[in-house]
Design a protein around this motif. Structure first.
Motif, short mmCIF file in Angstrom:
data_model
loop_
_atom_site.label_atom_id
_atom_site.label_comp_id
_atom_site.label_asym_id
_atom_site.label_seq_id
_atom_site.Cartn_x
_atom_site.Cartn_y
_atom_site.Cartn_z
N PHE A 249 0.84 -1.19 0.00
CA PHE A 249 0.00 0.00 0.00
C PHE A 249 0.87 1.24 0.00
O PHE A 249 1.92 1.27 0.62
CB PHE A 249 -0.92 0.01 1.22
N ASN A 250 0.42 2.27 -0.69
CA ASN A 250 1.11 3.55 -0.70
C ASN A 250 0.81 4.27 0.61
O ASN A 250 0.16 3.73 1.49
CB ASN A 250 0.66 4.38 -1.90
N ASP A 251 1.24 5.49 0.71
CA ASP A 251 1.06 6.27 1.94
C ASP A 251 -0.41 6.45 2.27
O ASP A 251 -1.08 7.36 1.77
CB ASP A 251 1.73 7.64 1.80
N SER A 252 -0.91 5.57 3.08
CA SER A 252 -2.29 5.69 3.56
C SER A 252 -2.25 5.47 5.06
O SER A 252 -1.35 4.85 5.60
CB SER A 252 -3.20 4.66 2.88
N GLY A 253 -3.23 5.99 5.75
CA GLY A 253 -3.27 5.87 7.21
C GLY A 253 -3.46 4.44 7.66
O GLY A 253 -3.88 3.57 6.89
N ARG B 53 -6.06 -0.88 7.31
CA ARG B 53 -6.78 -1.95 7.98
C ARG B 53 -8.09 -2.24 7.25
O ARG B 53 -8.50 -3.40 7.11
CB ARG B 53 -7.06 -1.54 9.42
N LYS B 54 -8.76 -1.19 6.75
CA LYS B 54 -10.01 -1.36 6.01
C LYS B 54 -9.76 -2.16 4.73
O LYS B 54 -10.51 -3.07 4.39
CB LYS B 54 -10.60 0.00 5.68
N LEU B 55 -8.70 -1.81 4.00
CA LEU B 55 -8.38 -2.53 2.76
C LEU B 55 -8.03 -3.99 3.05
O LEU B 55 -8.45 -4.89 2.32
CB LEU B 55 -7.22 -1.84 2.03
N ALA C 106 -15.76 2.57 -14.65
CA ALA C 106 -16.91 3.41 -14.96
C ALA C 106 -16.52 4.45 -16.02
O ALA C 106 -15.35 4.77 -16.16
CB ALA C 106 -17.41 4.10 -13.70
N PRO C 107 -17.49 4.98 -16.76
CA PRO C 107 -17.19 5.92 -17.85
C PRO C 107 -16.32 7.11 -17.44
O PRO C 107 -15.47 7.54 -18.19
CB PRO C 107 -18.57 6.40 -18.30
N LEU C 108 -16.49 7.63 -16.24
CA LEU C 108 -15.68 8.76 -15.80
C LEU C 108 -14.47 8.31 -14.98
O LEU C 108 -13.78 9.12 -14.38
CB LEU C 108 -16.52 9.75 -15.00
N GLY C 109 -14.23 7.00 -14.94
CA GLY C 109 -13.05 6.47 -14.26
C GLY C 109 -13.23 6.18 -12.78
O GLY C 109 -12.31 5.73 -12.12
N ASP C 110 -14.41 6.40 -12.25
CA ASP C 110 -14.64 6.17 -10.83
C ASP C 110 -16.02 5.58 -10.64
O ASP C 110 -17.00 6.20 -11.05
CB ASP C 110 -14.53 7.50 -10.08
N PRO C 111 -16.21 4.42 -10.14
CA PRO C 111 -15.25 3.51 -9.52
C PRO C 111 -14.68 2.49 -10.52
O PRO C 111 -15.09 2.46 -11.68
CB PRO C 111 -16.10 2.78 -8.48
N ARG D 113 -13.12 3.16 -5.28
CA ARG D 113 -13.00 4.51 -5.82
C ARG D 113 -11.58 4.74 -6.30
O ARG D 113 -10.68 3.99 -5.96
CB ARG D 113 -13.38 5.53 -4.76
N LYS D 114 -11.39 5.80 -7.09
CA LYS D 114 -10.07 6.12 -7.63
C LYS D 114 -9.02 6.27 -6.53
O LYS D 114 -7.92 5.76 -6.65
CB LYS D 114 -10.11 7.42 -8.42
N GLY D 115 -9.37 6.95 -5.47
CA GLY D 115 -8.43 7.16 -4.37
C GLY D 115 -8.02 5.86 -3.71
O GLY D 115 -6.86 5.68 -3.34
N GLU D 116 -8.97 4.94 -3.56
CA GLU D 116 -8.67 3.63 -2.99
C GLU D 116 -7.77 2.83 -3.92
O GLU D 116 -6.83 2.17 -3.49
CB GLU D 116 -9.95 2.86 -2.70
#
Length: 76
Positions: free
Chosen positions: A17-21, A26-28, A45-50, A63-66
């Protein structure tokens, strides 16, 4: 490389995992996204998220951030 950079149909192995709290990591991990696990990118998805991945026999939408927080090695 991150999960977000994969193309539809690509297979990859989670390496970390990259820099995540700690709480987010733990959630991932609770969702089954553990290092060494093989995943496949099913669709975006068409706009890239999710994005939808296949992991351990079930489909998971992120989601993109995840997806950007997950480091992967692309498999041949």
């Amino acid at each position: 490389m991150t999960l977000k950079e994969l193309a539809i149909g690509d297979r990859a192995k989670i390496v970390g995992f990259n820099d995540s709290g700690k709480a987010y990591r733990r959630k991932l991990l609770a969702m089954g996204l553990t290092p060494g696990t093989e995943i496949s990118l099913i669709r975006v998805a068409p706009l890239g998220d999710p994005v939808e991945i296949l992991i351990r026999g079930y489909s998971l939408s992120l989601r993109k951030g995840e997806a950007d927080a997950i480091s992967v090695d692309k498999l041949a």
